[in-house]
Each structure stands twice: as structure tokens, then as C-alpha cells.
Design a protein around this motif. Structure first.
Motif, PDB file in Angstrom:
ATOM      1  N   VAL A 412       7.263  16.868  -1.038  1.00 30.73           N
ATOM      2  CA  VAL A 412       6.721  16.429   0.255  1.00 30.73           C
ATOM      3  C   VAL A 412       5.202  16.401   0.204  1.00 30.73           C
ATOM      4  CG1 VAL A 412       6.534  16.993   2.706  1.00 30.73           C
ATOM      5  CG2 VAL A 412       8.724  17.265   1.525  1.00 30.73           C
ATOM      6  N   LEU A 413       4.637  17.444  -0.352  1.00 29.01           N
ATOM      7  CA  LEU A 413       3.175  17.502  -0.455  1.00 29.01           C
ATOM      8  C   LEU A 413       2.659  16.343  -1.311  1.00 29.01           C
ATOM      9  CD1 LEU A 413       1.106  20.716  -0.945  1.00 29.01           C
ATOM     10  CD2 LEU A 413       0.577  18.683  -2.295  1.00 29.01           C
ATOM     11  N   SER A 414       3.375  16.015  -2.380  1.00 32.72           N
ATOM     12  CA  SER A 414       2.960  14.919  -3.251  1.00 32.72           C
ATOM     13  C   SER A 414       2.983  13.579  -2.522  1.00 32.72           C
ATOM     14  CB  SER A 414       3.869  14.852  -4.479  1.00 32.72           C
ATOM     15  OG  SER A 414       3.762  16.035  -5.253  1.00 32.72           O
ATOM     16  N   VAL A 415       3.983  13.373  -1.675  1.00 35.97           N
ATOM     17  CA  VAL A 415       4.076  12.139  -0.900  1.00 35.97           C
ATOM     18  C   VAL A 415       2.883  12.028   0.049  1.00 35.97           C
ATOM     19  CG1 VAL A 415       5.377  10.900   0.866  1.00 35.97           C
ATOM     20  CG2 VAL A 415       6.587  11.956  -1.053  1.00 35.97           C
ATOM     21  N   VAL A 416       2.589  13.096   0.763  1.00 35.24           N
ATOM     22  CA  VAL A 416       1.488  13.066   1.738  1.00 35.24           C
ATOM     23  C   VAL A 416       0.155  12.884   1.023  1.00 35.24           C
ATOM     24  CG1 VAL A 416       0.344  14.325   3.591  1.00 35.24           C
ATOM     25  CG2 VAL A 416       2.815  14.513   3.317  1.00 35.24           C
ATOM     26  N   ALA A 417      -0.030  13.553  -0.123  1.00 31.77           N
ATOM     27  CA  ALA A 417      -1.270  13.417  -0.888  1.00 31.77           C
ATOM     28  C   ALA A 417      -1.470  11.978  -1.351  1.00 31.77           C
ATOM     29  CB  ALA A 417      -1.258  14.361  -2.090  1.00 31.77           C
ATOM     30  N   LEU A 418      -0.396  11.343  -1.809  1.00 34.94           N
ATOM     31  CA  LEU A 418      -0.475   9.949  -2.250  1.00 34.94           C
ATOM     32  C   LEU A 418      -0.822   9.027  -1.088  1.00 34.94           C
ATOM     33  CD1 LEU A 418      -0.116   7.619  -4.223  1.00 34.94           C
ATOM     34  CD2 LEU A 418       2.359   7.764  -3.837  1.00 34.94           C
ATOM     35  N   LEU A 419      -0.168   9.218   0.049  1.00 39.32           N
ATOM     36  CA  LEU A 419      -0.447   8.379   1.216  1.00 39.32           C
ATOM     37  C   LEU A 419      -1.890   8.538   1.676  1.00 39.32           C
ATOM     38  CD1 LEU A 419       2.851   8.845   3.275  1.00 39.32           C
ATOM     39  CD2 LEU A 419       2.146   6.833   1.950  1.00 39.32           C
ATOM     40  N   TRP A 420      -2.378   9.773   1.641  1.00 38.20           N
ATOM     41  CA  TRP A 420      -3.759  10.013   2.040  1.00 38.20           C
ATOM     42  C   TRP A 420      -4.729   9.289   1.099  1.00 38.20           C
ATOM     43  CZ3 TRP A 420      -7.814  10.857   4.803  1.00 38.20           C
ATOM     44  CH2 TRP A 420      -9.005  11.186   4.176  1.00 38.20           C
ATOM     45  N   ALA A 421      -4.543   9.458  -0.218  1.00 38.25           N
ATOM     46  CA  ALA A 421      -5.458   8.840  -1.178  1.00 38.25           C
ATOM     47  C   ALA A 421      -5.417   7.317  -1.074  1.00 38.25           C
ATOM     48  CB  ALA A 421      -5.113   9.293  -2.595  1.00 38.25           C
ATOM     49  N   LEU A 422      -4.230   6.760  -0.844  1.00 37.26           N
ATOM     50  CA  LEU A 422      -4.103   5.315  -0.690  1.00 37.26           C
ATOM     51  C   LEU A 422      -4.832   4.841   0.567  1.00 37.26           C
ATOM     52  CD1 LEU A 422      -2.874   2.629  -1.598  1.00 37.26           C
ATOM     53  CD2 LEU A 422      -0.817   3.213  -0.285  1.00 37.26           C
ATOM     54  N   PHE A 423      -4.638   5.558   1.670  1.00 35.42           N
ATOM     55  CA  PHE A 423      -5.325   5.207   2.915  1.00 35.42           C
ATOM     56  C   PHE A 423      -6.841   5.251   2.733  1.00 35.42           C
ATOM     57  CE2 PHE A 423      -7.685   7.152   6.430  1.00 35.42           C
ATOM     58  CZ  PHE A 423      -7.637   6.126   7.355  1.00 35.42           C
ATOM     59  N   GLU A 424      -7.334   6.309   2.112  1.00 31.60           N
ATOM     60  CA  GLU A 424      -8.785   6.447   1.978  1.00 31.60           C
ATOM     61  C   GLU A 424      -9.353   5.404   1.019  1.00 31.60           C
ATOM     62  OE1 GLU A 424     -12.501   8.598   2.887  1.00 31.60           O
ATOM     63  OE2 GLU A 424     -10.753   7.674   3.831  1.00 31.60           O
ATOM     64  N   PHE A 425      -8.611   5.058  -0.027  1.00 27.58           N
ATOM     65  CA  PHE A 425      -9.094   4.013  -0.922  1.00 27.58           C
ATOM     66  C   PHE A 425      -9.214   2.680  -0.180  1.00 27.58           C
ATOM     67  CE2 PHE A 425      -8.008   0.424  -3.738  1.00 27.58           C
ATOM     68  CZ  PHE A 425      -9.175   0.401  -4.491  1.00 27.58           C
ATOM     69  N   VAL A 426      -8.186   2.329   0.597  1.00 29.01           N
ATOM     70  CA  VAL A 426      -8.235   1.083   1.371  1.00 29.01           C
ATOM     71  C   VAL A 426      -9.370   1.140   2.392  1.00 29.01           C
ATOM     72  CG1 VAL A 426      -6.985  -0.365   3.015  1.00 29.01           C
ATOM     73  CG2 VAL A 426      -5.784   0.590   1.035  1.00 29.01           C
ATOM     74  N   ASN A 427      -9.541   2.295   3.026  1.00 31.48           N
ATOM     75  CA  ASN A 427     -10.606   2.460   4.010  1.00 31.48           C
ATOM     76  C   ASN A 427     -11.979   2.268   3.376  1.00 31.48           C
ATOM     77  OD1 ASN A 427     -11.724   3.122   6.564  1.00 31.48           O
ATOM     78  ND2 ASN A 427     -12.010   5.244   5.916  1.00 31.48           N
TER      79      ASN A 427
END
Length: 481
Positions: A412-427
Motif C-alpha cells: 500500500v505504501l508503495s502504491v501511494v509513494a508511486l502516485l505521489w511521485a507521478l503527481f509531482e513529476f507532472v506538476n
């Protein structure tokens, strides 16, 4: 194969690094890489002018997201404590090509960041000595800093340890000490200013000031992974490196948030409205010229230490590529000095590329701006590779943790970490209209990634057939990589 007690050793013989760093050294290295002073000074003026005091809340948000990434990376470095970090983790997760691409992005991010920080450090050096440097003179001082950093690296790890420890002292005095003084004796603004702007229409929108400054603040919390860049130079790496990764980002976050809060509450109205450098102008106004000059010396130390850590990380990554024959002229790239076992050729490669980038800052400012814009997004793009690989391996049921284990919550932590990094990269990569006169620069990150993909693809095609994997053994002769 018989392994050295309490050490990891690497094959082939003759390419073994000395383990002269302990937990403190690894922490100090990651601390200097991130550098609270660089993390704060590098983005404060731009973030404050964009969103006002309310941008401070982004420190909490970005830290929370990056802490998740750090926890995943702590697991990875515990499983594979190998020089090259993101490159080595990614290739062991999803294969040779995937790992090569990850390291390629990370390599250029480090080299460009190293060059940029050396230019900023040169500006501080000029201010400390009272030099009014022209752009050409600043580039020359930055080049001298590159050469001195190379000499310090080649001279041995003792020099690095002394310099990194000194930087921590300077950072704590410069960040915590000055911050406490401002909070106690020079508060010009109430805490309520931190909510200014939230009620403004569009402030929290997708293109609004708050998300824009979140992209800036993303720069403040990268570098914790750098402890893994020196993995084979650290004693008891499976135990020490996860601690260094997590402790460094947590400690940096506390210092940066505290320092930013103290400056925000101390900024006089005139400086808040008109200054292009609100940090230094506030210190000079509130503390007078003498203490402000001392602060500038401490800032210079912080930038120089960050540069040195970046150069060290870049050289270790290049050396790791050379050892695995993943770059042209691999034997030359992987060469170590006889006594100190320093990657001298890799250091020189990083220095030469850095010099070219510094020259570009003088001759082609737009090209340099494009590269500079790439650095923050480059870190997050590089982070995505091991995060994706980690989640895929977990999904396949093939994950085997090292000494540091996130347990049942790891997936679960890995999923959230990936989503966060993807969001911030796009941002970060989103083409906001920062350069109305040169709209192509609004696409800096996209353009840089495309160029890197083309050039990297050509180089990878030329070396892929000969790439090897250096086995790493532990004290019990168990192959761990």
C-alpha cells in the motif's frame, strides 16, 4: 568466493572501494546533498513571490510524499546496497534496459544539478569577498569550484567526511540559530499570514499559485537517496543506509520548515513586496550588515557542501556504469586510484561535463535555463523507475526484503509513494507560462527528456550486448545482487 568479514566486496577484483564511511558519514553526505540552506534559499524567493506566505504549507505536503518515497528507497538500499543506487535498484527489479534508462536520467540530473549549484555557490563566494562578478567571472569561479571539488574527492574520503561534518555545523548555525533569533526578536508578521491567499479564487486551482509553488518546493526534498550512491563505501550498509536515507529527509524537513517559518514571520512589508532576494534582504534588515555577512558565509558553505555531494554522487554513478560496462570505454571509466580507491576518471568526466554546462550558462543562457528547469523534474522522473519496478515485483509476488522491511503495509505504501511521485513529476513538468517571450522554455522538461531519450537510446544500443552485472557478496558468501 570468500568474502571479507563485515564487508560487501564487488567483482571483478581491483574494482573494490574502501569502506571508510559509517552511519554518521552516510547521514552527513545525504544531509549535505539536500542542504537546508540550498533547499530553502533556492526556492524561497520564487515561491514567496508566486503564492505569498501560504506557500509554506507545501513543505508539509511535499515532505509527507517524499517520506513515503524514502521509506521505499530504504527498503531497496537495504536489499541492494550497491554503488549506483537508482541505476542498480531499477535494473535488478525490471531488467537491464529499464535500469540503464533510470540511471541515465539520474546521471544527467545529478550533473546538471551539480553545475547549477556550483554557479550559485560562485555567486555567494563573490558576495562574501565583495566581488561584483560579471556573468563570465561567475562562470570562471564556478569552474574553479569544480576543479577544487575534484581535487577534494580524489584526495580521499577523510577530506569528504571533514567537509560534510563542517557543513552540518554551518547549516545548523545558519538555519536553526538564525531562525530562532528571528522568531524570538524580529517577528513582524502574525502566524495568520500563513493562510493569506487561500480564499482567493483560483489559488488552489490546477494552474493556481499553490500547486505552482508545490512544484518549486519539490526541489527542497530530493537527495535523501544519495546515501545509496556511496553504498559500497559504507560500513554495515544494510543496517546503516536505510537509517541515513530516512533520518536525512526527516532532519532536513524539520530545519527547512522551521527556517522558512522564521523568515516568513520576519519579512518586513517593503521587502515582501519588492525584494528579489527576500531571505538575504530580511536578514540584512533585521540583523544589520555584520551578522548578515556571517549568514552569507554560512550560505556559501551550504552551497559548496551540496555541490561536493552532488559531484561525488554523479561520479559514483558514472563509475558504477563503467564497472558494469554500460558506457563506452568502460575500463577507463571504472578506473580507481591506487591508494584511495577513488573513481578518478568518473570524477573527471563529471567535471568536464559540468564545465561544458557552465560554459553554456555564459554562451547560451536559454539552453542553460532549459537544463536548469530539468533538474527538479529529473529527480522525480528518476524516482519513478525504482518505484514502478518495486510495485511490479511486489505484484508478481517476487519481492524479498533486506534487513529493513516495511512489512504488510509495504504494498500500500508503495502504491501511494508511486502516485505521489507521478503527481509531482507532472506538476513540475506542466508547461506553465513562465516564459511568455520564449514559450519553448515552458516545455523544458519535456524537451530535455526527449533529447535524453534519443541520445541515451543510441548509446545503450552500442553497449547493451556487453553489459555485465557485478556480483555483490555479504559476509556469509550469500549473493545479494
Amino acid at each position: 568466493m570468500t568474502a571479507e568479514p563485515a564487508h560487501l566486496v564487488t567483482a571483478p577484483p581491483g574494482q573494490q572501494l574502501k569502506r571508510e564511511f559509517n552511519l554518521w558519514s552516510a547521514f552527513a553526505f545525504a544531509f549535505a546533498f539536500i542542504s537546508p540552506i540550498v533547499a530553502l534559499y533556492g526556492i524561497f524567493g520564487l515561491a514567496y513571490s508566486t503564492a505569498g506566505p501560504a506557500f509554506w504549507w507545501n513543505f508539509l505536503i511535499v515532505f509527507a510524499g517524499q517520506l513515503l518515497v524514502a521509506l521505499v528507497f530504504a527498503e531497496l538500499v537495504s536489499r541492494w546496497p550497491i554503488e549506483g543506487s537508482i541505476f542498480q535498484w531499477s535494473r535488478r527489479l525490471l531488467g537491464q534496459g529499464f535500469g540503464w534508462a533510470a540511471g541515465w536520467v539520474y546521471m544527467w540530473t545529478l550533473v546538471v544539478a551539480m553545475s547549477s549549484v556550483s554557479v550559485f555557490a560562485a555567486g555567494f563566494v563573490g558576495n562574501v569577498f565583495g566581488w561584483d562578478l560579471s556573468p563570465g567571472q561567475q562562470a570562471f569561479v564556478a569552474f574553479v569550484i569544480l576543479l577544487l571539488g575534484t581535487a577534494a574527492n580524489i584526495s580521499g574520503r577523510l577530506v569528504l567526511k571533514i567537509l560534510m561534518t563542517g557543513s552540518i555545523i554551518a547549516e545548523i548555525v545558519g538555519s536553526v540559530g538564525l531562525g530562532a533569533w528571528l522568531l524570538l526578536f524580529h517577528r513582524d508578521n502574525p502566524v495568520s499570514v500563513l493562510t493569506d491567499g487561500f480564499s482567493t479564487a483560483g489559488f488552489l486551482g490546477l494552474s493556481g499559485p499553490f500547486l505552482t509553488t508545490m512544484a518549486f518546493v519539490g526541489w527542497s526534498f530530493v537527495g535523501f537517496e544519495s546515501a545509496g550512491s556511496i553504498a559500497e563505501e559504507v560500513q554495515q550498509p544494510r543496517r546503516n543506509l536505510p537509517k541515513a536515507v530516512i533520518f536525512s529527509i526527516a532532519f532536513i524537513a524539520v530545519i527547512v520548515m522551521f527556517s522558512a517559518l522564521s523568515i516568513i514571520l520576519a519579512i518586513p512589508p517593503d521587502i515582501a513586496e519588492n525584494s528579489a532576494d527576500p531571505v538575504y534582504d530580511t536578514l540584512r534588515f533585521q540583523l544589520c550588515a555584520g551578522p548578515a555577512k556571517i549568514a552569507e558565509v554560512l550560505f556559501t558553505v551550504g552551497f559548496l557542501a551540496s555541490f561536493l555531494a552532488l559531484q561525488t554522487s554523479a561520479s559514483r554513478l558514472i563509475w558504477s556504469y563503467g564497472r558494469d560496462q554500460a558506457l563506452p570505454a568502460p575500463r577507463l571509466v571504472a578506473r580507481l586510484t591506487a591508494g584511495q580507491k577513488q573513481p578518478v576518471v568518473a570524477l573527471l568526466i563529471a567535471t568536464v561535463i559540468g564545465s561544458v554546462i557552465i560554459l553554456a550558462s555564459r554562451l547560451a543562457p536559454s539552453f542553460y535555463t532549459l537544463l536548469l528547469n530539468f533538474t527538479s523534474g529529473g529527480f522525480y522522473l528518476a524516482f519513478l523507475f525504482p518505484l514502478v519496478g518495486n510495485l511490479v515485483v511486489r505484484g508478481r509476488g517476487g519481492w524479498r526484503p533486506g534487513q529493513f522491511d516495511l512489512g504488510r503495509g509495504g504494498r500500500v505504501l508503495s502504491v501511494v509513494a508511486l502516485l505521489w511521485a507521478l503527481f509531482e513529476f507532472v506538476n513540475i513538468a506542466w508547461p506553465r507560462n513562465f516564459y511568455p517571450d520564449q514559450p519553448i522554455l515552458n516545455w523544458s522538461i519535456v524537451l530535455a527528456v526527449l533529447v535524453l531519450a534519443v541520445v541515451g537510446g543510441a548509446i545503450y544500443a552500442s553497449v547493451r550486448s556487453r553489459i555485465t552485472t557485478s556480483d555483490v557478496y555479504d559476509a556469509d558468501d550469500e549473493v545479494v545482487a
